[in-house]
Design a protein around this motif. Structure first.
Motif, short mmCIF file in Angstrom:
data_model
loop_
_atom_site.label_atom_id
_atom_site.label_comp_id
_atom_site.label_asym_id
_atom_site.label_seq_id
_atom_site.Cartn_x
_atom_site.Cartn_y
_atom_site.Cartn_z
N SER A 180 44.66 39.95 30.15
CA SER A 180 44.26 41.14 29.72
C SER A 180 43.32 41.76 30.75
N LYS A 181 43.35 42.94 30.90
CA LYS A 181 42.76 43.72 32.03
C LYS A 181 41.12 43.09 31.88
N GLU A 182 40.85 43.14 30.55
CA GLU A 182 39.23 42.88 30.62
C GLU A 182 39.09 41.64 31.30
N GLU A 189 41.02 39.87 33.36
CA GLU A 189 41.04 39.97 34.85
C GLU A 189 39.82 40.37 35.50
N THR A 190 38.93 41.44 34.93
CA THR A 190 37.99 42.27 35.55
C THR A 190 36.84 41.20 35.39
N LYS A 191 36.77 40.54 34.32
CA LYS A 191 35.60 39.53 34.36
C LYS A 191 35.70 38.50 35.32
N THR A 245 37.49 38.26 38.04
CA THR A 245 37.62 38.80 39.44
C THR A 245 35.95 39.01 39.93
N GLU A 246 35.31 39.69 39.01
CA GLU A 246 33.77 39.75 39.33
C GLU A 246 33.23 38.53 39.53
N PRO A 301 45.34 38.29 44.29
CA PRO A 301 45.69 38.35 42.66
C PRO A 301 45.43 36.92 42.16
N ARG A 353 48.75 36.13 33.57
CA ARG A 353 49.13 36.99 32.33
C ARG A 353 47.71 37.26 31.41
#
Length: 324
Positions: free
Chosen positions: A248-250, A252-254, A256-257, A218, A246
């Protein structure tokens, strides 16, 4: 039969006190049912095994063994908790690898590469990893302040190239303060990197190999009370570390990748914690740490806890992965 684990801590840099705290936490959380745990202090003036009562016994540097009750103890694995040199820059890794002793950190080359901020960023840029504009200076080199400011702008960050825990780093707002900041960085290293200021949300991303899989923990958002995430903010409570971040999902995804891509591109093993700042929704890499803090307050253990991984499990997994 219990494995002999040497927990190495200390080091030769300004980070040695922080490393000693990390090492103590590791010792306290390793399973005494599975492991014989030995505190090993590697310091500039001595390499010693420290007993429970504080007695110090010398390390045999020829084969990295100790004498306990008249018997020679060799280590099945070394848990590396040294921030800075020689534990985070590849020297200890190379020594242990030559001796054939498994260790919990990444291999020698990866340690040396990631500890050198300039080289690490240069190696990752061809793989599409975004980062700040930068300017390099070596000690003794002529300093052209106008050229620096034209390249990176103001404010900018002046950093020791090979140092951690925000030692040797300054945020510079005016040309008049640039020379003093450069001098501060040269107290920590003979190479410095000057980077453009990135204005955006700062996050820290832990990536580890957990049960054989590359795992992104996380994400932590860094909110500092100071001008930037400096030593005081990191270690003296002058910041908020919000996990999960805090985002956005976008976003967080970016990130993380990207963090996973950095880990796999560099062929990392063990622990890593990388720092990013979002600019226009895109994560920009600041640096990669391969021996992150391991105290209960440190960022990576906080992230692991949010993922349901206790300190006992986190440290046990590191040893199990090393022994593979």
């Amino acid at each position: 039969m219990k494995k002999n684990i040497g927990v190495v801590m200390g080091g030769y840099s300004s980070e040695y006190k922080i490393s000693l705290k990390s090492g103590e936490v590791v010792c306290q959380h390793l399973d005494a049912e599975k492991y014989n745990v030995y505190r090993i202090h590697i310091l500039k003036d001595k390499w010693v095994y420290v007993t429970e009562d504080g007695t110090e016994k010398p390390i045999n540097k020829g084969n990295f063994t100790i004498e306990v009750n008249g018997k020679t103890v060799a280590f099945d694995c070394v848990f590396n908790a040294i921030h800075g040199t020689p534990g985070e820059d590849g020297y200890l890794q190379g020594y242990l690898e030559l001796l054939g002793i498994p260790h919990t950190s990444c291999p020698m080359y990866q340690a040396g590469l990631t500890f050198n901020k300039r080289d690490c960023l240069a190696a990752l840029k061809p793989f599409g990893i975004k980062c700040a504009s930068s300017y390099y200076i070596n000690k003794g080199q002529e300093i052209n302040e106008y050229e620096i400011i034209e390249k990176v702008g103001l404010p900018c960050f002046v950093k020791a190239n090979k140092a951690g825990s925000s030692f040797g780093i300054s945020k510079v707002h005016t040309k008049e303060n640039l020379a003093a900041a450069i001098e501060t960085s040269f107290k920590e290293d003979d190479e410095i990197i000057i980077e453009s200021f990135l204005d955006g949300t700062e996050v820290s991303v832990g990536v580890i190999t957990y049960k054989g899989e590359v795992t992104v923990l996380p994400i932590t958002e860094i909110v500092t009370e100071n001008d930037f995430f400096d030593y005081e903010a990191k270690y003296q409570g002058k910041s908020q570390e919000i996990t999960p971040a805090r985002l956005s999902k976008e976003m967080e995804t970016k990130v993380t990748e990207v963090a996973k891509k950095v880990y796999t591109t560099l062929k990392m093993k063990g622990f890593s914690r990388s720092e990013y700042i979002f600019v226009n929704g895109e994560p920009h890499l600041l640096e990669v740490n391969t021996i992150p803090g391991m105290t209960t307050e440190s960022i990576l253990p906080q992230q692991a806890a949010k993922a349901g991984i206790s300190l006992n499990d986190l440290f046990d997994n590191a040893i199990e992965e090393a022994l593979k």
